[in-house]
Scaffold this active site. Sequence first.
Site, PDB file in Angstrom:
ATOM      1  N   LYS A   1      16.312   6.344  59.381  1.00  0.00           N
ATOM      2  CA  LYS A   1      15.559   7.217  58.470  1.00  0.00           C
ATOM      3  C   LYS A   1      14.136   6.702  58.390  1.00  0.00           C
ATOM      4  CE  LYS A   1      16.158  10.784  55.657  1.00  0.00           C
ATOM      5  NZ  LYS A   1      17.152  11.869  55.727  1.00  0.00           N
TER       6      LYS A   1
ATOM      7  N   ASP B   1      12.637  16.104  57.064  1.00  0.00           N
ATOM      8  CA  ASP B   1      13.338  15.862  55.799  1.00  0.00           C
ATOM      9  C   ASP B   1      12.430  16.419  54.699  1.00  0.00           C
ATOM     10  OD1 ASP B   1      15.757  14.517  54.561  1.00  0.00           O
ATOM     11  OD2 ASP B   1      14.211  13.414  53.510  1.00  0.00           O
TER      12      ASP B   1
HETATM   13  P1  NAD Z   1      13.125  21.174  50.016  1.00  0.00           P
HETATM   14  O1  NAD Z   1      11.869  20.427  49.801  1.00  0.00           O
HETATM   15  O2  NAD Z   1      13.129  22.378  50.923  1.00  0.00           O
HETATM   16  O3  NAD Z   1      13.757  21.685  48.613  1.00  0.00           O
HETATM   17  C1  NAD Z   1      13.929  20.869  47.493  1.00  0.00           C
HETATM   18  C2  NAD Z   1      14.139  21.793  46.298  1.00  0.00           C
HETATM   19  O4  NAD Z   1      14.470  21.010  45.157  1.00  0.00           O
HETATM   20  C3  NAD Z   1      12.907  22.613  45.923  1.00  0.00           C
HETATM   21  O5  NAD Z   1      13.327  23.903  45.534  1.00  0.00           O
HETATM   22  C4  NAD Z   1      12.329  21.839  44.719  1.00  0.00           C
HETATM   23  O6  NAD Z   1      11.577  22.652  43.845  1.00  0.00           O
HETATM   24  C5  NAD Z   1      13.628  21.410  44.067  1.00  0.00           C
HETATM   25  N1  NAD Z   1      13.481  20.285  43.141  1.00  0.00           N
HETATM   26  C6  NAD Z   1      12.730  19.157  43.280  1.00  0.00           C
HETATM   27  N2  NAD Z   1      12.882  18.376  42.200  1.00  0.00           N
HETATM   28  C7  NAD Z   1      13.766  19.017  41.384  1.00  0.00           C
HETATM   29  C8  NAD Z   1      14.334  18.711  40.116  1.00  0.00           C
HETATM   30  N3  NAD Z   1      14.034  17.569  39.480  1.00  0.00           N
HETATM   31  N4  NAD Z   1      15.212  19.579  39.576  1.00  0.00           N
HETATM   32  C9  NAD Z   1      15.523  20.735  40.200  1.00  0.00           C
HETATM   33  N5  NAD Z   1      15.020  21.075  41.402  1.00  0.00           N
HETATM   34  C10 NAD Z   1      14.143  20.223  41.976  1.00  0.00           C
HETATM   35  O7  NAD Z   1      14.165  20.085  50.538  1.00  0.00           O
HETATM   36  P2  NAD Z   1      15.555  20.333  51.290  1.00  0.00           P
HETATM   37  O8  NAD Z   1      15.346  20.153  52.751  1.00  0.00           O
HETATM   38  O9  NAD Z   1      16.222  21.552  50.797  1.00  0.00           O
HETATM   39  O10 NAD Z   1      16.345  19.025  50.803  1.00  0.00           O
HETATM   40  C11 NAD Z   1      17.046  18.971  49.576  1.00  0.00           C
HETATM   41  C12 NAD Z   1      18.037  17.823  49.649  1.00  0.00           C
HETATM   42  O11 NAD Z   1      18.929  18.026  50.752  1.00  0.00           O
HETATM   43  C13 NAD Z   1      17.426  16.433  49.866  1.00  0.00           C
HETATM   44  O12 NAD Z   1      18.265  15.485  49.200  1.00  0.00           O
HETATM   45  C14 NAD Z   1      17.562  16.251  51.386  1.00  0.00           C
HETATM   46  O13 NAD Z   1      17.543  14.859  51.762  1.00  0.00           O
HETATM   47  C15 NAD Z   1      18.906  16.894  51.602  1.00  0.00           C
HETATM   48  N6  NAD Z   1      19.176  17.308  52.991  1.00  0.00           N
HETATM   49  C16 NAD Z   1      18.356  18.171  53.638  1.00  0.00           C
HETATM   50  C17 NAD Z   1      18.679  18.557  54.937  1.00  0.00           C
HETATM   51  C18 NAD Z   1      17.847  19.563  55.690  1.00  0.00           C
HETATM   52  O14 NAD Z   1      18.234  19.930  56.835  1.00  0.00           O
HETATM   53  N7  NAD Z   1      16.762  20.078  55.147  1.00  0.00           N
HETATM   54  C19 NAD Z   1      19.824  18.055  55.577  1.00  0.00           C
HETATM   55  C20 NAD Z   1      20.646  17.179  54.861  1.00  0.00           C
HETATM   56  C21 NAD Z   1      20.317  16.819  53.572  1.00  0.00           C
END
Ligand code: NAD
Length: 418
Positions: A109, A149
């Site tokens: 990571k 990410d």
């Molecule tokens: P993103 O940036 O697209 O979305 C994050 C969302 O969470 C946004 O809508 C943001 O406004 C919201 N948010 C942030 N802080 C918040 C809070 N305190 N309360 C409520 N909502 C809040 O990111 P993503 O890619 O969707 O990733 C989200 C999670 O999923 C992370 O933990 C990431 O590591 C994990 N993840 C993502 C992927 C991927 O392919 N994108 C794969 C595996 C895991």
Amino acid sequence: MGEFQIQQSFFDQYLGKLRHVAEIIDLAPEVVEILSKPKRTIIVSIPVRMDNGKTRVFTAYRVQFNDARGPMKGGFRYHPDVNLDEVKALAALMMLKTAVVNIPYGGSKGGVKCNPKEMSRRELEVLTREYAKALAPFIGPDIDIPAPDVNTDAQVMAWFLDEYNKVVGKVVPGVVTGKPLSIGGSGGRGEATGRGVFFIGLEAASKLNVSLKDARVSIQGFGNVAFNAAKFFYELGSKIVAVSNSKGGIYNPDGLNIYKVMEVKRKEGSVTKYSEAEIISREDPLTVDCDILIPAALEGQITEKNAGNVKAKMIIEGANGPTTPEADKILSEKGVFIVPDILANAGGVVVSYFEWVQNRMGYYWSEKEVDDKLKTIMVNAFNDVYEVSNKYNVDMRTGAYITSINRIVGAMKSLGWI
Ligand code: NAD
């Protein structure tokens, strides 16, 4: 203890779970030691000339945790809270995730401590190119393959690839995944994590005899993972009763039209501008009345403070590390069925793997082929973990750790490391 209790760090939470599993499957101390320490940790300082002419120095990390099962794989994030403990924990989770879905990778990571919301596009491009240059001697399609990410997207991957290509003097599309389609990205990568969450939901519902069509689903977050997961549940007929973003949340017990919610969020910057719902806090989706809860925002959201108020019977962890160990215990005692992050959100890395395979073949699949292959892997992984959980009479998180650690140990034995 009381108010002086020290909060466990994200990496300590991983170590705690590793020790728990080591007892159950009787792991030798040297195995626990290997799985407790990253193979390589890279920390670099990156000077960037900002638009105002002044130079700022950014701290950037890449943690390469373990490569027994194959080249290491993991995204990198841009966030003000990035730190070595977090990157180490996320790298360890990547090692477990690739093993639990049985794709031939280890785990890694990366992250840069910065606030991308306050940086211009040019500044982000320079930072990304310098990060790629700094990592170039340590990465490659057979060594370590980055991906997007939090706050890094297909454009960032394209800049990263271009700079890597210049350093090595050839075109190496397989060095990063999550690229734009025009330079070797894979169909279906954008929605892969949400789609994977949905496939896992279907499998879990069939095991628990729950009808997803009639289910009320609550989601924390409304970004890539949350929105795409919401879309598939909504299309099936489930009611999405709550969603949130960093500015707050919305609730409607009759169900939200999530496409309209997305339109409002795009135009006005927050789901809270949507009129056909009650406004709630950004944490409230975790505790509203629902059947299925999908935390899909950040780590450390379900804690000992709110776990007792969770109403859902099933939690599918879209985010990495959304549930603290204390909360996990409370939810287990309440009989909540939790599908852990390393299984539930693995759809993204699975399609990243497909992207890398296509890059190496130089031959590209249709989106339908990608989706079908993703489904097969997610369903098989769910059933592997479900079987192991039943065999050891443990919850799904422990079952997922046992499944992946057994696979990593098998590889380390074959290699003669232990
Ligand atoms: P993103 O940036 O697209 O979305 C994050 C969302 O969470 C946004 O809508 C943001 O406004 C919201 N948010 C942030 N802080 C918040 C809070 N305190 N309360 C409520 N909502 C809040 O990111 P993503 O890619 O969707 O990733 C989200 C999670 O999923 C992370 O933990 C990431 O590591 C994990 N993840 C993502 C992927 C991927 O392919 N994108 C794969 C595996 C895991």
